[in-house]
Scaffold this active site. Structure first.
Site, PDB file in Angstrom:
ATOM      1  N   GLU A 160       3.819 -10.341  35.725  1.00 39.31           N
ATOM      2  CA  GLU A 160       3.363  -9.497  36.828  1.00 39.31           C
ATOM      3  C   GLU A 160       3.060 -10.325  38.070  1.00 39.31           C
ATOM      4  O   GLU A 160       3.348  -9.904  39.195  1.00 39.31           O
ATOM      5  CB  GLU A 160       2.113  -8.702  36.412  1.00 39.31           C
ATOM      6  CG  GLU A 160       2.335  -7.767  35.235  1.00 39.31           C
ATOM      7  CD  GLU A 160       2.133  -8.425  33.871  1.00 39.31           C
ATOM      8  OE1 GLU A 160       2.037  -7.687  32.879  1.00 39.31           O
ATOM      9  OE2 GLU A 160       2.076  -9.670  33.777  1.00 39.31           O
ATOM     10  N   ASP A 200      -0.575 -18.771  25.968  1.00 38.05           N
ATOM     11  CA  ASP A 200      -0.375 -17.831  27.069  1.00 38.05           C
ATOM     12  C   ASP A 200      -1.532 -16.844  27.194  1.00 38.05           C
ATOM     13  O   ASP A 200      -1.913 -16.466  28.295  1.00 38.05           O
ATOM     14  CB  ASP A 200       0.944 -17.068  26.888  1.00 38.05           C
ATOM     15  CG  ASP A 200       1.378 -16.390  28.166  1.00 38.05           C
ATOM     16  OD1 ASP A 200       1.670 -17.100  29.158  1.00 38.05           O
ATOM     17  OD2 ASP A 200       1.409 -15.148  28.194  1.00 38.05           O
ATOM     18  N   CYS A 209      -2.592  -8.400  31.087  1.00 37.47           N
ATOM     19  CA  CYS A 209      -3.824  -9.089  30.724  1.00 37.47           C
ATOM     20  C   CYS A 209      -4.896  -8.855  31.799  1.00 37.47           C
ATOM     21  O   CYS A 209      -4.654  -8.191  32.804  1.00 37.47           O
ATOM     22  CB  CYS A 209      -3.551 -10.592  30.573  1.00 37.47           C
ATOM     23  SG  CYS A 209      -3.251 -11.418  32.155  1.00 37.47           S
ATOM     24  N   HIS A 219       2.236 -15.407  35.003  1.00 32.20           N
ATOM     25  CA  HIS A 219       2.612 -14.319  34.103  1.00 32.20           C
ATOM     26  C   HIS A 219       3.675 -13.471  34.797  1.00 32.20           C
ATOM     27  O   HIS A 219       3.899 -13.602  36.003  1.00 32.20           O
ATOM     28  CB  HIS A 219       1.390 -13.461  33.775  1.00 32.20           C
ATOM     29  CG  HIS A 219       0.468 -14.073  32.781  1.00 32.20           C
ATOM     30  ND1 HIS A 219      -0.611 -13.396  32.266  1.00 32.20           N
ATOM     31  CD2 HIS A 219       0.458 -15.304  32.201  1.00 32.20           C
ATOM     32  CE1 HIS A 219      -1.247 -14.173  31.406  1.00 32.20           C
ATOM     33  NE2 HIS A 219      -0.626 -15.333  31.355  1.00 32.20           N
ATOM     34  N   SER A 272       1.506  -4.842  27.947  1.00 33.49           N
ATOM     35  CA  SER A 272       0.229  -4.457  28.553  1.00 33.49           C
ATOM     36  C   SER A 272      -0.337  -5.630  29.360  1.00 33.49           C
ATOM     37  O   SER A 272      -0.483  -6.730  28.832  1.00 33.49           O
ATOM     38  CB  SER A 272      -0.744  -4.059  27.436  1.00 33.49           C
ATOM     39  OG  SER A 272      -1.969  -3.630  27.951  1.00 33.49           O
ATOM     40  N   CYS A 302      -3.680 -10.139  35.359  1.00 34.87           N
ATOM     41  CA  CYS A 302      -2.663  -9.298  35.998  1.00 34.87           C
ATOM     42  C   CYS A 302      -3.215  -7.906  36.317  1.00 34.87           C
ATOM     43  O   CYS A 302      -2.883  -7.330  37.353  1.00 34.87           O
ATOM     44  CB  CYS A 302      -1.427  -9.228  35.114  1.00 34.87           C
ATOM     45  SG  CYS A 302      -0.667 -10.871  34.883  1.00 34.87           S
TER      46      CYS A 302
END
Length: 145
Positions: free
Chosen positions: A52, A142, A79, A50, A77, A82
């Protein structure tokens, strides 16, 4: 829009141009970007890359004291994965471009002492809405749906 969120948006656009999901992130310490990344799950065939995670990986190994002075910027935002990583490294502040198209465990982050700032960026919202409409199957993959 501040320069750091703008840098995260540029990362998101980079990901989209590579055929990936348009989410970007930067890590800022003492007013300087020390890591930047974007969602590369598609590009790298990764289960965990991801935005981040890519950002933190690009920052390399940092000392615990560095993370305590950091702000993580993300166009979306974060997940559970992350958010958990931000908690693990005790990153005290996360600035989020938007949480309308997806909302991670924001209340949990706040309950753990993270200062969360939601910008409600129309550019971030539009980028994700267009992507989700065009590639719903990739988006669902995802987020684990």
């Amino acid at each position: 829009m501040d320069e750091f969120m703008q840098a995260a948006i540029e990362e998101a656009k980079k990901g989209l141009s590579e055929g990936g999901i348009p989410i970007g992130s930067v890590l800022v310490i003492d007013g300087k970007i020390v890591g930047a990344g974007h969602n590369r799950r598609v590009q790298r065939g990764s289960a965990i890359l991801h935005a981040e995670m890519d950002c933190l990986e690009s920052a390399g190994r940092l000392k615990a004291a560095d993370y305590l002075r950091a702000t993580l910027y993300s166009t979306l935002s974060p997940c559970d994965m992350c958010s958990g990583t931000a908690l693990l490294y005790k990153i005290p502040r996360i600035v989020v471009g938007e949480n309308k198209t997806f909302q991670g465990p924001e209340d949990y982050l706040r309950s753990r002492g993270v200062q969360l700032e939601i910008l409600e960026s129309q550019e971030c919202i539009q980028l994700m809405r267009q992507f989700i409409a065009a590639r719903p199957e990739l988006w669902n993959e995802d987020i684990g749906v």
